[in-house]
Design an enzyme around this catalytic site. Sequence first.
Site, PDB file in Angstrom:
ATOM      1  CB  SER A 143       5.449  74.213  45.869  1.00 55.66           C
ATOM      2  OG  SER A 143       4.627  75.127  46.566  1.00 55.66           O
ATOM      3  CE1 TYR A 156       2.641  69.785  47.791  1.00 55.82           C
ATOM      4  CE2 TYR A 156       2.638  71.927  48.880  1.00 55.82           C
ATOM      5  CZ  TYR A 156       2.620  71.173  47.722  1.00 55.82           C
ATOM      6  OH  TYR A 156       2.598  71.793  46.498  1.00 55.82           O
TER       7      TYR A 156
HETATM    8  N1  LIG Z   1      -2.252  74.244  43.094  1.00 53.48           N
HETATM    9  C1  LIG Z   1      -1.298  74.888  43.764  1.00 53.48           C
HETATM   10  O1  LIG Z   1      -1.559  75.886  44.456  1.00 53.48           O
HETATM   11  C2  LIG Z   1       0.138  74.460  43.638  1.00 53.48           C
HETATM   12  C3  LIG Z   1       1.134  75.351  44.075  1.00 53.48           C
HETATM   13  C4  LIG Z   1       2.465  74.990  43.956  1.00 53.48           C
HETATM   14  C5  LIG Z   1       2.801  73.757  43.425  1.00 53.48           C
HETATM   15  N2  LIG Z   1       1.823  72.897  43.021  1.00 53.48           N
HETATM   16  C6  LIG Z   1       2.217  71.601  42.492  1.00 53.48           C
HETATM   17  O2  LIG Z   1       1.692  71.469  41.186  1.00 53.48           O
HETATM   18  C7  LIG Z   1       1.535  70.088  40.891  1.00 53.48           C
HETATM   19  C8  LIG Z   1       0.131  69.855  40.344  1.00 53.48           C
HETATM   20  O3  LIG Z   1      -0.803  70.175  41.362  1.00 53.48           O
HETATM   21  P1  LIG Z   1      -2.272  70.674  41.033  1.00 53.48           P
HETATM   22  O4  LIG Z   1      -2.497  71.879  41.837  1.00 53.48           O
HETATM   23  O5  LIG Z   1      -2.507  70.697  39.587  1.00 53.48           O
HETATM   24  O6  LIG Z   1      -3.106  69.519  41.741  1.00 53.48           O
HETATM   25  P2  LIG Z   1      -4.381  68.681  41.234  1.00 53.48           P
HETATM   26  O7  LIG Z   1      -5.326  69.538  40.496  1.00 53.48           O
HETATM   27  O8  LIG Z   1      -4.840  67.959  42.465  1.00 53.48           O
HETATM   28  O9  LIG Z   1      -3.751  67.634  40.202  1.00 53.48           O
HETATM   29  C9  LIG Z   1      -2.854  66.650  40.659  1.00 53.48           C
HETATM   30  C10 LIG Z   1      -2.486  65.748  39.510  1.00 53.48           C
HETATM   31  O10 LIG Z   1      -1.605  64.713  40.024  1.00 53.48           O
HETATM   32  C11 LIG Z   1      -2.155  63.459  39.713  1.00 53.48           C
HETATM   33  N3  LIG Z   1      -1.912  62.489  40.778  1.00 53.48           N
HETATM   34  C12 LIG Z   1      -2.211  62.594  42.088  1.00 53.48           C
HETATM   35  N4  LIG Z   1      -1.902  61.457  42.730  1.00 53.48           N
HETATM   36  C13 LIG Z   1      -1.390  60.627  41.785  1.00 53.48           C
HETATM   37  C14 LIG Z   1      -0.914  59.305  41.827  1.00 53.48           C
HETATM   38  N5  LIG Z   1      -0.905  58.582  42.968  1.00 53.48           N
HETATM   39  N6  LIG Z   1      -0.468  58.738  40.680  1.00 53.48           N
HETATM   40  C15 LIG Z   1      -0.494  59.444  39.516  1.00 53.48           C
HETATM   41  N7  LIG Z   1      -0.927  60.703  39.427  1.00 53.48           N
HETATM   42  C16 LIG Z   1      -1.379  61.289  40.550  1.00 53.48           C
HETATM   43  C17 LIG Z   1      -3.662  63.698  39.570  1.00 53.48           C
HETATM   44  O11 LIG Z   1      -4.235  62.741  38.699  1.00 53.48           O
HETATM   45  P3  LIG Z   1      -5.112  61.470  39.156  1.00 53.48           P
HETATM   46  O12 LIG Z   1      -5.908  61.887  40.355  1.00 53.48           O
HETATM   47  O13 LIG Z   1      -5.897  61.170  37.939  1.00 53.48           O
HETATM   48  O14 LIG Z   1      -4.106  60.413  39.447  1.00 53.48           O
HETATM   49  C18 LIG Z   1      -3.681  65.061  38.908  1.00 53.48           C
HETATM   50  O15 LIG Z   1      -3.524  64.923  37.519  1.00 53.48           O
HETATM   51  C19 LIG Z   1       1.812  69.345  42.200  1.00 53.48           C
HETATM   52  O16 LIG Z   1       3.132  68.840  42.188  1.00 53.48           O
HETATM   53  C20 LIG Z   1       1.665  70.416  43.257  1.00 53.48           C
HETATM   54  O17 LIG Z   1       2.413  70.136  44.402  1.00 53.48           O
HETATM   55  C21 LIG Z   1       0.488  73.227  43.105  1.00 53.48           C
END
Ligand SMILES: NC(=O)c1ccc[n+]([C@@H]2O[C@H](COP(=O)([O-])OP(=O)(O)OC[C@H]3O[C@@H](n4cnc5c(N)ncnc54)[C@H](OP(=O)(O)O)[C@@H]3O)[C@@H](O)[C@H]2O)c1
Length: 274
Positions: A143, A156
């Site tokens: 990130s 985080y």
């Molecule tokens: N959105 C942003 O602004 C942003 C910015 C920079 C980086 N990121 C990074 O991008 C990645 C994806 O984030 P996102 O924004 O797409 O978040 P999201 O919509 O909340 O999706 C998170 C994903 O991770 C899975 N997950 C969460 N806890 C888990 C667990 N204990 N075991 C297995 N799977 C798990 C969830 O699936 P289940 O709930 O089905 O397990 C879901 O598929 C993350 O690493 C985040 O840090 C996001």
Amino acid sequence: MHDYTRTTALVTGASKGLGEAYARELASRGAHLVLVARSGDALEALAGQIREAHSVRVDVIAADLSDRRSAHAVVDAVDDLGLDVDLLVNNAGTGAVGPFLGRPLGPTLQSVDVNITALVGLVHLLGARMIARGHGGIVNVASTAAFQPMPYQASYAATKAFVLSFTEALAEEVRGTGVRVMAAHPGATDTGFFDGTTASMNPKATDAPADVAARTLDDFARGRFLSFPGRASQRAGAFVPRLLPRGTVTRLTGNLNRRLGFQDVSDLDPARGK
Ligand SMILES: NC(=O)c1ccc[n+]([C@@H]2O[C@H](COP(=O)([O-])OP(=O)(O)OC[C@H]3O[C@@H](n4cnc5c(N)ncnc54)[C@H](OP(=O)(O)O)[C@@H]3O)[C@@H](O)[C@H]2O)c1
């Protein structure tokens, strides 16, 4: 240029958000998929849609990556499927938000286990096999939060700093082996990242997950070890902290997160994470 056609990609956190976008984009580029997350039903539904739209194999592994044995369990399940993973996309991640000492400990520790422990475990187990085969790729989703301390997202941002440092070091260790490692640093992206809490993102400042996924995969295909798949201002935001004293940077990010109200974040379901 890396060609994704007929490769097998394992994407963690594929049930929604960025992971779903990575899965759809990889399938559109001809990759077979192994989808991993806790929500087996959501993964099966996505797998069905992808199979209908593209001529690729899609397998599903339901796993809780906050369980410290999960990396071994996922790799055992991959073996049971008889697959070799060519590309590992370590995307699953969660982020505790709010004042560190005022928030429940459970979700914070789970976030550390998903963002760091499971990621390291999968890289170790699947990366060793890639080295033995002489080819493969790993994309670790960090990130822009990785580049500076972030008050009210303290643990985080620290997990993402780990991913940044770990990935850059590993990329150098494996240089010349046929295995490539890249860290992707999205900025604010329009997903359900803050679901379950009162925190929200400024919609004007977020990127679409499909764009972020496509740019990440383009960067990996071009041989980059670092990807900023968000808008240009987010890349710039990652470099500014290098020019300022760390204390100044931390005060600035603290002020930014206070403006977003992160010091007052609470859970929508008060029983969550207890
Ligand atoms: N959105 C942003 O602004 C942003 C910015 C920079 C980086 N990121 C990074 O991008 C990645 C994806 O984030 P996102 O924004 O797409 O978040 P999201 O919509 O909340 O999706 C998170 C994903 O991770 C899975 N997950 C969460 N806890 C888990 C667990 N204990 N075991 C297995 N799977 C798990 C969830 O699936 P289940 O709930 O089905 O397990 C879901 O598929 C993350 O690493 C985040 O840090 C996001």
